[in-house]
Design an enzyme around this catalytic site. Structure first.
Site, PDB file in Angstrom:
ATOM      1  N   SER A   5       0.849  -1.192   0.000  1.00 15.38           N
ATOM      2  CA  SER A   5       0.000   0.000   0.000  1.00 15.38           C
ATOM      3  C   SER A   5       0.883   1.240   0.000  1.00 15.38           C
ATOM      4  CB  SER A   5      -0.895   0.008   1.244  1.00 15.38           C
ATOM      5  OG  SER A   5      -1.527   1.262   1.433  1.00 15.38           O
TER       6      SER A   5
ATOM      7  N   TYR B 123      -1.644  -0.893  10.506  1.00 12.65           N
ATOM      8  CA  TYR B 123      -1.862  -1.257   9.106  1.00 12.65           C
ATOM      9  C   TYR B 123      -0.662  -0.866   8.244  1.00 12.65           C
ATOM     10  CZ  TYR B 123      -3.665  -1.183   4.364  1.00 12.65           C
ATOM     11  OH  TYR B 123      -3.824  -1.384   3.019  1.00 12.65           O
TER      12      TYR B 123
END
Length: 247
Positions: free
Chosen positions: A133, A146
């Site tokens: 990401s 995350y």
């Protein structure tokens, strides 16, 4: 005929990629936690799709994927797509169970599966695509866990490629920005309004966009490797830092 193994095939990027590759003549092994969605996808894709109900936190189940039989065992591409995020609360306010779930899914399960499939991938001179990401590079408030897992995935991909040098196996870290899938709904515990607010007034990427990217990566000449690829919708950028000022 080639075979792709997709984790997290029940929605979003994974589901779109299963359709893309099946339409392209590949056999697709798809894993996920939601049995009903796997069955629906199997009904749509037919014999090209093998549905397997697996939670990435179940190490024994994950490692059993190295023991698939027949044509399903000949994995040419592993797409480590399964992943999730805890709420964007500050770390001290985030429940430990949610933190542990994210780490076990995004890191432990991914590493365990990749590790057991490497011999097959080496044998077939295959490919690994890991979904990281932009959060691996650009920090944001509430993203510690995350983003930390995605930074691991990015670095893991680079080092895995080093380990596999000379084998012919390709490894890519794909690092997308804002894409409208069920990701935010899952993250917020089913809050569709929060998801709609996040993507309002912009044109985010779609699951189909990522499926097209994975297809492109899979069909590059075998002597080419994309180490990392970062992509965002045009309406998103990394401009600016947050500055706290005295009142």
């Amino acid at each position: 005929m080639k075979t792709i193994l997709i984790t997290g095939a029940t929605s979003g990027f994974g589901e779109a990629t299963a359709r893309k590759f099946a339409a392209g003549g590949w056999k697709v092994v798809g894993t996920g936690r939601r049995r009903d969605r796997l069955r629906t996808l199997q009904q749509e894709l037919g014999d090209a799709f093998l549905p397997l109900e697996i939670d990435m936190r179940d190490r024994a189940a994950v490692e059993s994927l190295a023991k698939l039989e027949g044509p399903w065992s000949e994995i040419d591409l592993l797409l480590n797509n399964a992943g999730l995020a805890p709420p964007t609360d500050p770390l001290p306010k985030t429940e430990w169970d949610r933190i542990e779930q994210v780490i076990e899914t995004n890191i432990t399960g991914l590493v365990a599966l990749t590790r057991v499939l490497i011999p097959k991938l080496v044998e077939r001179k295959g490919q690994v695509i890991n979904l990281s990401s932009v959060a691996a590079t650009y920090p944001y408030k509430g993203g510690a866990v995350y983003a930390g897992t995605k930074a691991f995935v990015r670095q893991f991909s680079l080092d895995l490629r080093s380990d596999l040098a000379g084998t012919g196996v390709r490894v890519t870290s794909v690092e997308p920005g804002m894409a409208e899938t069920e990701f935010t709904i899952v993250r917020t515990g089913g809050d569709e309004a929060a998801s709609e607010k996040l993507y309002a007034g912009m044109k985010p990427m779609t699951a189909g966009d990522l499926a097209d990217l994975f297809w492109w990566l899979a069909n590059l000449p075998p002597h080419l490797n994309i180490n990392t690829i970062e992509l965002m919708p045009v309406s998103q950028s990394f401009a600016g830092f947050t500055v706290s000022r005295e009142a």
